[in-house]
Enzyme design. Sequence first.
Site, PDB file in Angstrom:
ATOM      1  N   GLY A  11       0.822  -1.199   0.000  1.00  0.00           N
ATOM      2  CA  GLY A  11       0.000   0.000   0.000  1.00  0.00           C
ATOM      3  C   GLY A  11       0.852   1.242   0.000  1.00  0.00           C
ATOM      4  N   SER A  13       2.467   4.934   1.088  1.00  0.00           N
ATOM      5  CA  SER A  13       3.099   5.460   2.291  1.00  0.00           C
ATOM      6  C   SER A  13       2.008   5.997   3.228  1.00  0.00           C
ATOM      7  CB  SER A  13       4.044   6.594   1.870  1.00  0.00           C
ATOM      8  OG  SER A  13       4.604   7.223   2.976  1.00  0.00           O
ATOM      9  N   SER A  14       2.167   5.786   4.506  1.00  0.00           N
ATOM     10  CA  SER A  14       1.249   6.254   5.554  1.00  0.00           C
ATOM     11  C   SER A  14      -0.121   5.583   5.510  1.00  0.00           C
ATOM     12  CB  SER A  14       1.091   7.782   5.513  1.00  0.00           C
ATOM     13  OG  SER A  14       2.334   8.412   5.746  1.00  0.00           O
ATOM     14  N   ALA A  15      -0.205   4.428   4.846  1.00  0.00           N
ATOM     15  CA  ALA A  15      -1.474   3.691   4.807  1.00  0.00           C
ATOM     16  C   ALA A  15      -1.697   2.876   6.073  1.00  0.00           C
ATOM     17  CB  ALA A  15      -1.518   2.771   3.592  1.00  0.00           C
ATOM     18  N   GLY A  16      -0.680   2.741   6.910  1.00  0.00           N
ATOM     19  CA  GLY A  16      -0.819   1.955   8.129  1.00  0.00           C
ATOM     20  C   GLY A  16      -0.312   0.530   7.994  1.00  0.00           C
ATOM     21  N   LYS A  17       0.536   0.273   7.018  1.00  0.00           N
ATOM     22  CA  LYS A  17       1.043  -1.081   6.794  1.00  0.00           C
ATOM     23  C   LYS A  17       1.878  -1.594   7.950  1.00  0.00           C
ATOM     24  CE  LYS A  17       3.196  -0.032   3.133  1.00  0.00           C
ATOM     25  NZ  LYS A  17       2.973   1.405   3.338  1.00  0.00           N
ATOM     26  N   SER A  18       2.739  -0.754   8.498  1.00  0.00           N
ATOM     27  CA  SER A  18       3.593  -1.196   9.612  1.00  0.00           C
ATOM     28  C   SER A  18       2.761  -1.540  10.837  1.00  0.00           C
ATOM     29  CB  SER A  18       4.616  -0.118   9.965  1.00  0.00           C
ATOM     30  OG  SER A  18       5.457   0.134   8.866  1.00  0.00           O
ATOM     31  N   ASP A  41      12.013  -0.262   4.664  1.00  0.00           N
ATOM     32  CA  ASP A  41      12.548   0.850   5.463  1.00  0.00           C
ATOM     33  C   ASP A  41      13.660   0.374   6.392  1.00  0.00           C
ATOM     34  OD1 ASP A  41      10.750   2.529   4.245  1.00  0.00           O
ATOM     35  OD2 ASP A  41       9.394   2.670   5.955  1.00  0.00           O
TER      36      ASP A  41
END
Length: 192
Positions: A11, A13-18, A41
Site C-alpha cells: 500500500g 506510504s502512511s497507509a498503516g502497513k507497519s 525501510d
Amino acid sequence: MAAGRVIVLNGTSSAGKSTLAAALQARLAAAGECWIVFALDDLFAKLPFAWVTYGDHVGAHADEGIAFELVDGEVVRRVGPIAERILDAYRGMVARAALAGLDVIVDEVLLGEAEWRSWQVELAGLEVRWVRVDCALDVAEARERSRPERLPGMARSLHGTVHRHPSYDLRADTSATVPDTAAAAIVAGLAW
C-alpha cells in the site's frame, strides 16, 4: 523442512502497513504461529546517509543510492545502482527466510512493474498471499502530516501507483478499520 509462507502487505506510504503488520504478527502469535516482519525501510535505514536524498538532505552519493525529491509538486523516487542492489537483497532476504522455513510478513510499497516481476521470480514456488492495503488519500495525508519524519506529498505521489501491477488475494482498508480488526479479517481470509 517445509518452506515458510509469505504475506505481502502492499500500500501507499502512511497507509498503516507497519501498524497492520504488527497487529497481524500479534494475532498470528496468539494462535501459536511465529511470523517475522520485513520492511524495506529497515534495510534502507542501514544505508549511509550520504547515499540518500530525502527532504532537505541531499546526499553526496544519492545518485548511486536513493533519492526522494519533490518535482512539480510530486515526490519522485530515483534509484541508483546501490539502491537497486538493496532492493534485490531485500526481496532475496524475504525469499531466503521463507525457504529456511520461516513465515514472513512483508511491509511493501510496490512502485513499478519491474519490482512486481522481481517479486514473482524471488517468491516462485512459495506460498504467498498478496494483501491490498487501501487507505483513503485524505486519511493517509493526515497521517503523513502527523509524522514529522515523513516527506510531505509522499502518500499522494504513491497513492495511484502502488496497486497498478499486483494481483491480490485479500484486501484491507485501513482508513476506518482499526488494525486488529483488519488483521483478524486477513487471518480469516487466508487460505493456505
